[in-house]
Design a protein around this motif. Structure first.
Motif, PDB file in Angstrom:
ATOM      1  N   SER A 242      46.813  33.633  36.320  1.00 59.04           N
ATOM      2  CA  SER A 242      47.141  34.848  35.564  1.00 59.04           C
ATOM      3  C   SER A 242      46.399  34.896  34.244  1.00 59.04           C
ATOM      4  O   SER A 242      46.557  34.019  33.399  1.00 59.04           O
ATOM      5  CB  SER A 242      48.643  34.904  35.273  1.00 59.04           C
ATOM      6  OG  SER A 242      49.345  35.143  36.448  1.00 59.04           O
ATOM      7  N   MET A 243      45.575  35.940  34.114  1.00 58.21           N
ATOM      8  CA  MET A 243      44.840  36.183  32.875  1.00 58.21           C
ATOM      9  C   MET A 243      44.719  37.690  32.711  1.00 58.21           C
ATOM     10  O   MET A 243      44.814  38.422  33.689  1.00 58.21           O
ATOM     11  CB  MET A 243      43.450  35.563  32.950  1.00 58.21           C
ATOM     12  CG  MET A 243      43.440  34.057  33.095  1.00 58.21           C
ATOM     13  SD  MET A 243      41.771  33.373  33.130  1.00 58.21           S
ATOM     14  CE  MET A 243      41.159  33.993  34.694  1.00 58.21           C
ATOM     15  N   PRO A 244      44.498  38.134  31.494  1.00 61.59           N
ATOM     16  CA  PRO A 244      44.269  39.575  31.321  1.00 61.59           C
ATOM     17  C   PRO A 244      42.973  39.990  32.019  1.00 61.59           C
ATOM     18  O   PRO A 244      42.026  39.219  32.084  1.00 61.59           O
ATOM     19  CB  PRO A 244      44.156  39.742  29.808  1.00 61.59           C
ATOM     20  CG  PRO A 244      44.070  38.394  29.218  1.00 61.59           C
ATOM     21  CD  PRO A 244      44.448  37.393  30.255  1.00 61.59           C
ATOM     22  N   GLY A 245      42.950  41.161  32.579  1.00 60.21           N
ATOM     23  CA  GLY A 245      41.760  41.623  33.294  1.00 60.21           C
ATOM     24  C   GLY A 245      41.728  41.024  34.688  1.00 60.21           C
ATOM     25  O   GLY A 245      42.723  41.000  35.390  1.00 60.21           O
ATOM     26  N   LYS A 246      40.572  40.499  35.062  1.00 55.65           N
ATOM     27  CA  LYS A 246      40.423  39.917  36.394  1.00 55.65           C
ATOM     28  C   LYS A 246      41.161  38.589  36.476  1.00 55.65           C
ATOM     29  O   LYS A 246      41.222  37.829  35.522  1.00 55.65           O
ATOM     30  CB  LYS A 246      38.946  39.726  36.713  1.00 55.65           C
ATOM     31  CG  LYS A 246      38.215  41.050  36.842  1.00 55.65           C
ATOM     32  CD  LYS A 246      36.776  40.842  37.227  1.00 55.65           C
ATOM     33  CE  LYS A 246      36.081  42.182  37.378  1.00 55.65           C
ATOM     34  NZ  LYS A 246      34.671  42.024  37.706  1.00 55.65           N
TER      35      LYS A 246
ATOM     36  N   SER B  26      48.476  26.429  37.512  1.00 58.96           N
ATOM     37  CA  SER B  26      49.153  27.707  37.334  1.00 58.96           C
ATOM     38  C   SER B  26      50.668  27.584  37.414  1.00 58.96           C
ATOM     39  O   SER B  26      51.202  26.668  38.036  1.00 58.96           O
ATOM     40  CB  SER B  26      48.675  28.679  38.410  1.00 58.96           C
ATOM     41  OG  SER B  26      49.284  29.933  38.247  1.00 58.96           O
ATOM     42  N   ASN B  27      51.334  28.526  36.782  1.00 60.38           N
ATOM     43  CA  ASN B  27      52.781  28.659  36.945  1.00 60.38           C
ATOM     44  C   ASN B  27      53.113  29.385  38.245  1.00 60.38           C
ATOM     45  O   ASN B  27      54.256  29.390  38.671  1.00 60.38           O
ATOM     46  CB  ASN B  27      53.395  29.423  35.766  1.00 60.38           C
ATOM     47  CG  ASN B  27      53.505  28.558  34.541  1.00 60.38           C
ATOM     48  OD1 ASN B  27      53.770  27.362  34.629  1.00 60.38           O
ATOM     49  ND2 ASN B  27      53.273  29.148  33.381  1.00 60.38           N
ATOM     50  N   HIS B  28      52.132  30.024  38.873  1.00 59.77           N
ATOM     51  CA  HIS B  28      52.314  30.700  40.171  1.00 59.77           C
ATOM     52  C   HIS B  28      52.112  29.659  41.264  1.00 59.77           C
ATOM     53  O   HIS B  28      51.102  29.658  41.958  1.00 59.77           O
ATOM     54  CB  HIS B  28      51.326  31.852  40.335  1.00 59.77           C
ATOM     55  CG  HIS B  28      51.510  32.941  39.346  1.00 59.77           C
ATOM     56  ND1 HIS B  28      52.577  33.801  39.387  1.00 59.77           N
ATOM     57  CD2 HIS B  28      50.778  33.284  38.265  1.00 59.77           C
ATOM     58  CE1 HIS B  28      52.482  34.645  38.374  1.00 59.77           C
ATOM     59  NE2 HIS B  28      51.409  34.348  37.686  1.00 59.77           N
ATOM     60  N   ALA B  29      53.067  28.765  41.398  1.00 61.64           N
ATOM     61  CA  ALA B  29      52.865  27.604  42.256  1.00 61.64           C
ATOM     62  C   ALA B  29      53.561  27.707  43.606  1.00 61.64           C
ATOM     63  O   ALA B  29      53.716  26.716  44.297  1.00 61.64           O
ATOM     64  CB  ALA B  29      53.335  26.355  41.522  1.00 61.64           C
TER      65      ALA B  29
END
Length: 132
Positions: free
Chosen positions: A59-63, A85-88
């Motif tokens: 997760s980052m701003p933009g792409k 990542s926290n999206h694990a």
């Protein structure tokens, strides 16, 4: 033949996390470290420097980091990419591994494993340097 330095690019929009990773890298005597907050900064770095390993958030701003992972693996296949990542959940892990990620770490739970892997890289670099 001159020693080829190992370089790491840390890509995360959170400055505190980047600093924490950079501190770990420095502790392992990995001192050629670049950092980027987003996709565009990361691509600029990769185009202008030799990068061996990218530590990448999703997760980052933009792409997203997934878009960056796919681009790196399609254009710069020699670069290793570790997703941190926290999206694990399993979905993101499968997507990233399918796109070519070399490792996938849960930012909240796997920090000790990240430290261990970085320590291994640091030790390998020192052994290589001593052997020369």
């Amino acid at each position: 033949m001159p020693h080829r330095r190992f370089t790491v690019l840390v890509v995360d929009d959170t400055a505190l996390f980047r600093q924490r990773i950079i501190r770990l890298l420095n502790d392992q005597h990995i001192h050629l470290i670049f950092q980027a907050r987003n996709f565009e900064e990361a691509i600029s770095c990769i185009q202008n420097a030799t990068v061996n390993l990218v530590l990448l958030d999703i997760s980052m701003p933009g792409k997203s980091g997934i878009q960056l992972l796919k681009l790196i693996k399609s254009r710069y296949a020699a670069i290793k990419v570790w997703i941190i990542s926290n999206h694990a959940d399993e979905y993101y892990k499968q997507v990233c591994m399918s796109a070519g990620a070399d490792h996938f770490f849960d930012k909240s739970l796997d920090f000790e494993e990240i430290e261990h892997k970085l320590r291994t890289i640091g030790n390998e670099m020192q052994t290589t340097e001593i052997a020369k």
